[in-house]
Design a protein around this motif. Structure first.
Motif, PDB file in Angstrom:
ATOM      1  N   LEU A  96      -7.768 -21.586  -0.296  1.00 28.16           N
ATOM      2  CA  LEU A  96      -7.783 -20.523  -1.290  1.00 28.16           C
ATOM      3  C   LEU A  96      -7.488 -21.090  -2.684  1.00 28.16           C
ATOM      4  O   LEU A  96      -8.135 -20.712  -3.669  1.00 28.16           O
ATOM      5  CB  LEU A  96      -6.751 -19.457  -0.911  1.00 28.16           C
ATOM      6  CG  LEU A  96      -7.054 -18.016  -1.274  1.00 28.16           C
ATOM      7  CD1 LEU A  96      -8.480 -17.641  -0.959  1.00 28.16           C
ATOM      8  CD2 LEU A  96      -6.108 -17.096  -0.526  1.00 28.16           C
ATOM      9  N   HIS A 144       0.773  -1.245   0.000  1.00 27.94           N
ATOM     10  CA  HIS A 144       0.000   0.000   0.000  1.00 27.94           C
ATOM     11  C   HIS A 144       0.802   1.292   0.000  1.00 27.94           C
ATOM     12  O   HIS A 144       0.285   2.338  -0.375  1.00 27.94           O
ATOM     13  CB  HIS A 144      -0.959   0.011   1.187  1.00 27.94           C
ATOM     14  CG  HIS A 144      -2.152  -0.859   0.974  1.00 27.94           C
ATOM     15  ND1 HIS A 144      -2.473  -1.890   1.816  1.00 27.94           N
ATOM     16  CD2 HIS A 144      -3.056  -0.883  -0.018  1.00 27.94           C
ATOM     17  CE1 HIS A 144      -3.542  -2.498   1.354  1.00 27.94           C
ATOM     18  NE2 HIS A 144      -3.920  -1.918   0.250  1.00 27.94           N
ATOM     19  N   TRP A 172      -6.630  -9.929   7.561  1.00 28.44           N
ATOM     20  CA  TRP A 172      -7.419 -10.707   8.528  1.00 28.44           C
ATOM     21  C   TRP A 172      -6.658 -11.875   9.149  1.00 28.44           C
ATOM     22  O   TRP A 172      -7.103 -12.458  10.133  1.00 28.44           O
ATOM     23  CB  TRP A 172      -8.709 -11.214   7.886  1.00 28.44           C
ATOM     24  CG  TRP A 172      -8.508 -11.982   6.610  1.00 28.44           C
ATOM     25  CD1 TRP A 172      -8.542 -11.483   5.346  1.00 28.44           C
ATOM     26  CD2 TRP A 172      -8.222 -13.373   6.474  1.00 28.44           C
ATOM     27  NE1 TRP A 172      -8.289 -12.473   4.433  1.00 28.44           N
ATOM     28  CE2 TRP A 172      -8.094 -13.655   5.100  1.00 28.44           C
ATOM     29  CE3 TRP A 172      -8.078 -14.437   7.394  1.00 28.44           C
ATOM     30  CZ2 TRP A 172      -7.816 -14.921   4.604  1.00 28.44           C
ATOM     31  CZ3 TRP A 172      -7.796 -15.697   6.902  1.00 28.44           C
ATOM     32  CH2 TRP A 172      -7.671 -15.930   5.520  1.00 28.44           C
ATOM     33  N   TRP A 228      -4.943  -9.791   0.190  1.00 29.44           N
ATOM     34  CA  TRP A 228      -5.868  -9.300   1.201  1.00 29.44           C
ATOM     35  C   TRP A 228      -5.668 -10.038   2.521  1.00 29.44           C
ATOM     36  O   TRP A 228      -6.164  -9.634   3.566  1.00 29.44           O
ATOM     37  CB  TRP A 228      -7.309  -9.483   0.714  1.00 29.44           C
ATOM     38  CG  TRP A 228      -8.304  -8.670   1.449  1.00 29.44           C
ATOM     39  CD1 TRP A 228      -9.327  -9.130   2.227  1.00 29.44           C
ATOM     40  CD2 TRP A 228      -8.407  -7.241   1.494  1.00 29.44           C
ATOM     41  NE1 TRP A 228     -10.047  -8.094   2.743  1.00 29.44           N
ATOM     42  CE2 TRP A 228      -9.499  -6.914   2.310  1.00 29.44           C
ATOM     43  CE3 TRP A 228      -7.660  -6.211   0.917  1.00 29.44           C
ATOM     44  CZ2 TRP A 228      -9.872  -5.597   2.573  1.00 29.44           C
ATOM     45  CZ3 TRP A 228      -8.033  -4.894   1.182  1.00 29.44           C
ATOM     46  CH2 TRP A 228      -9.119  -4.609   1.997  1.00 29.44           C
ATOM     47  N   SER A 255      -5.498 -10.269  -5.860  1.00 28.34           N
ATOM     48  CA  SER A 255      -6.338  -9.503  -4.933  1.00 28.34           C
ATOM     49  C   SER A 255      -6.713 -10.361  -3.730  1.00 28.34           C
ATOM     50  O   SER A 255      -6.693  -9.890  -2.600  1.00 28.34           O
ATOM     51  CB  SER A 255      -7.572  -8.966  -5.650  1.00 28.34           C
ATOM     52  OG  SER A 255      -8.445 -10.008  -5.988  1.00 28.34           O
ATOM     53  N   SER A 256      -7.019 -11.621  -3.979  1.00 24.01           N
ATOM     54  CA  SER A 256      -7.362 -12.525  -2.868  1.00 24.01           C
ATOM     55  C   SER A 256      -6.156 -12.810  -1.981  1.00 24.01           C
ATOM     56  O   SER A 256      -6.252 -12.786  -0.757  1.00 24.01           O
ATOM     57  CB  SER A 256      -7.901 -13.848  -3.408  1.00 24.01           C
ATOM     58  OG  SER A 256      -9.067 -13.627  -4.165  1.00 24.01           O
ATOM     59  N   THR A 272      -7.370 -11.136 -10.170  1.00 24.81           N
ATOM     60  CA  THR A 272      -8.310 -11.636  -9.169  1.00 24.81           C
ATOM     61  C   THR A 272      -7.589 -12.494  -8.135  1.00 24.81           C
ATOM     62  O   THR A 272      -7.829 -12.375  -6.933  1.00 24.81           O
ATOM     63  CB  THR A 272      -9.419 -12.459  -9.847  1.00 24.81           C
ATOM     64  OG1 THR A 272     -10.020 -11.659 -10.861  1.00 24.81           O
ATOM     65  CG2 THR A 272     -10.472 -12.900  -8.851  1.00 24.81           C
TER      66      THR A 272
END
Lengths: 196, 196
Positions: A182, A107, A166, A162, A158-159, A155
């Motif tokens: 996953l 980020h 969490w 992330w 992104s998974s 995609t």
DNA sequence: CCTACCGATCGGTAGG
DNA sequence: CCTACCGATCGGTAGG
């Protein structure tokens, strides 16, 4: 002496990773960092050259780890889906082993100045290209559906990227379980009976 | 008069959305914003009360749009997979219709002060809970595999919330195609023959 | 919507 | 590793 100084520098980096993640790079001041480390702001500059040098170090370190994890897998003689599974596992391991640093890497890279910014983007493109290649091979081999490789890749990342949000080291899932679930989800979906 | 002032305010918000997205909330100064709008920094305060008020407005607006899009779908008499497909499409529509604002909503919310920060978190939890409910129903009905609903939900959102990063209104995919392909991928995976 | 300005804080340096 | 300090910039206000 040199060893002690290195340890302190190491500590500054660890604390910075955490602060940059929690508050963001721009919103973290050198005084925040110094206080968290337990010294005065001016004293930081005995160990590091600038605020951005820390960010550069974090980004380079994580980038390096991603490539070190992926490179050996590329050479393996496996079907595309097996190779992808291993790559996913390797990627997740880097993230879960470096939760703060990964978050910063993902980020805060946009605050890098040139030439580091361009280097970062090139490096990321190369990494994505390696994944795209695996997926393209899988489509050729008939293991994968004829989905757009770039689209699938985005995609997938992104998974994977992330997870740091969490994942808790002492949570209900182990890294191996996350990786397995996953992979399964992104390879086989969640619908029981496929509707074509 | 009031109308003109409202238009200017609208314009300030649009420019702020773009700057907050590109540079981040903390790294965007009110002078940056003023320059991009074409006025002096002090003049901004004739239209807005504070820098954070802009962020609050952006976050509240997008949150509202997500709920407005999802709520009617919840009531529909559909199977879980059909309902999920519609929810995915609705979510993607909100993002692609508000690219800058969505990016700010997703990444800059942490700069909200209380009580807005707590409100944001509660709102987000509620939204996620709506999705979890759909997935749980699907598992009960036997439409979905017995995957952890929360885990699936996080993976789903990560894919959906990454779209603003690469979606281009004039790109090769329409919103409808993206929605269709993403639903397909996350419901059915990419492997041709499922290995159990 | 502007000029003029506020106190606070920023990243970083000098000198010890 | 500290005290003392630099010029620059921050969000925001006063007053017109």
């Amino acid at each position: 002496m040199g060893k002690k100084k290195g340890q302190r520098k190491e500590h500054i980096y660890k604390v910075a990773q955490n602060l940059f993640r929690e508050r963001g790079y721009a919103a973290t001041s050198m005084r925040d960092l110094a206080t968290a480390v337990g010294i005065e702001a001016a004293s930081l500059y005995n160990h590091i050259r600038s605020k951005e040098e820390i960010l550069q170090g974090i980004c380079a370190d994580i980038a390096n780890q991603f490539f070190l994890a992926l490179n050996p897998i590329k050479e393996l003689d496996l079907t595309a889906d097996q190779k992808l599974k291993r790559a996913i596992h390797a990627h997740i391991q880097v993230i879960t082993n470096n939760l703060d640093a990964s978050a910063v890497f993902l980020h805060e890279w946009r605050f890098l100045s040139e030439p580091f910014l361009s280097e970062f983007k090139t490096m990321r493109s190369n990494y994505e290209a390696d994944y795209v290649q695996i997926i393209e091979k899988g489509i050729e081999e008939g293991v994968f559906k004829t989905i757009d490789p770039k689209f699938y890749c985005l995609t997938l990342f992104s998974s994977l990227n992330w997870i740091y949000e969490w994942y808790k080291p002492d949570g209900k899932f182990t890294v191996y379980e996350i990786s397995k679930q996953l992979s399964h989800l992104l390879l086989n979906g969640i619908r029981k009976t496929e509707i074509v």
